[in-house]
Design a protein around this motif. Structure first.
Motif, short mmCIF file in Angstrom:
data_model
loop_
_atom_site.label_atom_id
_atom_site.label_comp_id
_atom_site.label_asym_id
_atom_site.label_seq_id
_atom_site.Cartn_x
_atom_site.Cartn_y
_atom_site.Cartn_z
N PRO A 1 -69.19 -110.47 28.26
CA PRO A 1 -68.05 -111.30 27.86
C PRO A 1 -67.88 -111.43 26.35
O PRO A 1 -66.79 -111.74 25.88
CB PRO A 1 -68.39 -112.67 28.50
N TYR A 2 -68.96 -111.22 25.60
CA TYR A 2 -68.90 -111.42 24.15
C TYR A 2 -68.82 -110.12 23.37
O TYR A 2 -69.04 -110.10 22.16
CB TYR A 2 -70.11 -112.24 23.70
N GLY A 3 -68.52 -109.02 24.05
CA GLY A 3 -68.37 -107.75 23.38
C GLY A 3 -69.36 -106.72 23.89
O GLY A 3 -69.99 -106.89 24.94
N GLU A 4 -69.51 -105.64 23.14
CA GLU A 4 -70.37 -104.54 23.56
C GLU A 4 -71.23 -104.08 22.39
O GLU A 4 -70.75 -103.96 21.25
CB GLU A 4 -69.54 -103.36 24.08
N ILE A 5 -72.50 -103.80 22.67
CA ILE A 5 -73.42 -103.24 21.69
C ILE A 5 -73.78 -101.84 22.16
O ILE A 5 -74.14 -101.63 23.32
CB ILE A 5 -74.68 -104.10 21.54
N PRO B 1 -64.91 -108.39 21.83
CA PRO B 1 -63.84 -108.47 22.82
C PRO B 1 -62.51 -108.61 22.10
O PRO B 1 -62.47 -109.00 20.93
CB PRO B 1 -64.19 -109.73 23.61
N LYS B 2 -61.43 -108.29 22.76
CA LYS B 2 -60.13 -108.42 22.13
C LYS B 2 -59.78 -109.89 21.92
O LYS B 2 -59.87 -110.70 22.84
CB LYS B 2 -59.05 -107.73 22.97
N THR C 1 -54.68 -109.36 20.66
CA THR C 1 -54.53 -107.89 20.66
C THR C 1 -55.34 -107.25 19.55
O THR C 1 -55.09 -106.11 19.17
CB THR C 1 -53.04 -107.51 20.50
N THR C 2 -56.30 -107.98 19.01
CA THR C 2 -57.08 -107.51 17.87
C THR C 2 -58.53 -107.29 18.28
O THR C 2 -59.11 -108.09 19.01
CB THR C 2 -57.01 -108.53 16.71
N GLN C 3 -59.13 -106.18 17.79
CA GLN C 3 -60.53 -105.88 18.06
C GLN C 3 -61.23 -105.49 16.77
O GLN C 3 -60.67 -104.79 15.93
CB GLN C 3 -60.65 -104.76 19.09
N ALA D 1 -64.45 -102.28 10.75
CA ALA D 1 -63.11 -101.84 11.08
C ALA D 1 -62.42 -102.86 11.97
O ALA D 1 -63.07 -103.61 12.71
CB ALA D 1 -63.15 -100.47 11.78
N VAL D 2 -61.09 -102.87 11.91
CA VAL D 2 -60.29 -103.76 12.76
C VAL D 2 -59.00 -103.04 13.12
O VAL D 2 -58.42 -102.33 12.29
CB VAL D 2 -60.00 -105.10 12.04
#
Length: 373
Positions: A112-116, A163-164, A167-169, A192-193
């Motif tokens: 849920p908090y992103g990916e490593i 996570p997005k 619409t931003t990652q 990067a973004v």
């Protein structure tokens, strides 16, 4: 029906349910690209008019095959991986003699908090560059690809993908240099973004790479985006780097296309001057299957050599299906002073293109077919 038959049927049903759940909890996808083209290039080499006609590979996309997988670990978490090999369909040979999975080889954990992720990974600059160019940052026609010199892939890379947020990652990367006594030697840092704001797409990426002794650093920045106007897109791309590029005295990055000998560090020992690349392009869709595009790109050189260049190009794409496309490009590249920029492509094998003489212009025509699977 006796009890034994009922029990057997029950066990069979339970087995099928468990098997279905096991299949649902993990997945592996085989994917790939095949890209072949007929190319023509013409320029002056060593003072002589020289032309080249060939059957080449990897004009619009690099030919590859890969295995991508995910396993559901429960609670919103999953294990992920990607293994990707680049090859030349003209000969069947691997593109990189030093490594089999030369394009990607990483394992990760997503939640849920992103990916490593950890392993050999694409840089955001490489992954997003096609969104800033009507030529997808490939083919002879892409001045953005021919002039800019982003690092494509990095070894021993630890990354975090957020996570997005709407619409931003955001992506953050740190590549472990592996040098005794220092965390900075041979290390590569990236931030990067990217964001989608209705019809507007925007991207910004920064890379900082050190040599083995941390005495020289290559810095790169990429920025740009596109605007969907209804019948196509308008693209703007910018790239700035201080690496010594092929138009001057070499290349401070040993790995501009992700294919270096792994015993060599990513950055050379010669500090470079800044180069700025600008790209402006647009495409127009006549139908969901047929589109055309055109663009103009140029590079400026902050060094005393003033090695500048510009390129004008056009492209036509026709999609025979969702997975098969034929494409054609025509392009004109003008070098100035002692610049020797050349028309390359997604990842054209060395020897399958011409390098102009110092300050010489180059003409290119390319017709190809690309199939996804």
């Amino acid at each position: 029906m006796n009890l034994s038959k009922i029990a057997l049927l029950t066990l069979s049903a339970i087995g099928m349910i468990w098997a279905g759940q096991a299949r649902a909890q993990s997945s592996i996808t085989l994917y790939g690209v095949l890209d072949e083209f007929i190319g023509y290039q013409s320029t002056k080499v060593a003072g002589k008019n020289t032309s080249l006609v060939l059957l080449g590979n990897n004009g619009e996309l690099t030919s590859r095959w890969g295995l991508r997988g995910a396993e559901d670990l429960g609670g919103g978490y999953k294990a992920t991986f990607d293994l990707e090999n680049g090859f030349d369909p003209g000969t069947g040979a691997v593109q990189n003699a030093y490594r089999f999975f030369d394009r990607q080889a990483w394992v990760g954990m997503a939640g849920p908090y992103g990916e490593i992720r950890a392993g050999r990974q694409n840089t955001p600059m490489f992954a997003w560059s096609g969104n800033l160019d009507a030529f997808s940052a490939a083919t002879y026609a892409s001045g953005y690809n021919n002039f800019a010199n982003w690092l494509a892939r990095v070894d021993n890379d630890i990354s975090y993908l957020s996570p997005k947020i709407g619409t931003t990652q955001i992506e953050l990367h740190y590549s472990v240099g592996g040098q005794p006594g220092t965390l900075a030697g041979n290390a590569v840092y990236q931030a990067a973004v990217q964001s989608n704001l209705g019809p507007v797409y925007l991207a910004l990426a920064y890379l900082n790479a050190a040599n083995a002794t941390n005495s020289n650093r290559v810095q790169q920045i990429m920025a740009g985006g596109n605007y969907e106007y209804g019948w196509g897109k308008i693209y703007v791309g910018f790239f700035r780097g201080n690496d010594v590029i092929s138009a001057t005295t070499g290349n401070a990055l040993s790995n501009p296309a992700g294919k270096y000998n792994p015993t060599v560090g990513p950055v050379g020992n010669v500090a470079g001057n800044y180069h700025n690349t600008w790209s402006f392009s647009a495409d127009y869709r006549f139908s969901p299957f047929l589109s055309v595009g055109a663009g103009y790109a140029f590079i400026t050189d902050d060094s005393s050599l003033d090695n500048t260049a510009r390129q004008m190009s056009a492209i036509i794409n026709y999609d025979l299906s969702k997975t098969t496309r034929v494409y054609g490009v025509v392009s004109k590249l003008n070098n100035y002073n002692s610049a020797q920029f050349k028309m390359a492509g997604a990842s054209i094998t060395t020897g399958a293109f011409l390098t102009p003489g110092a300050g010489q212009s180059e003409t290119g025509v390319q017709v190809g077919i690309r199939h996804l699977f």
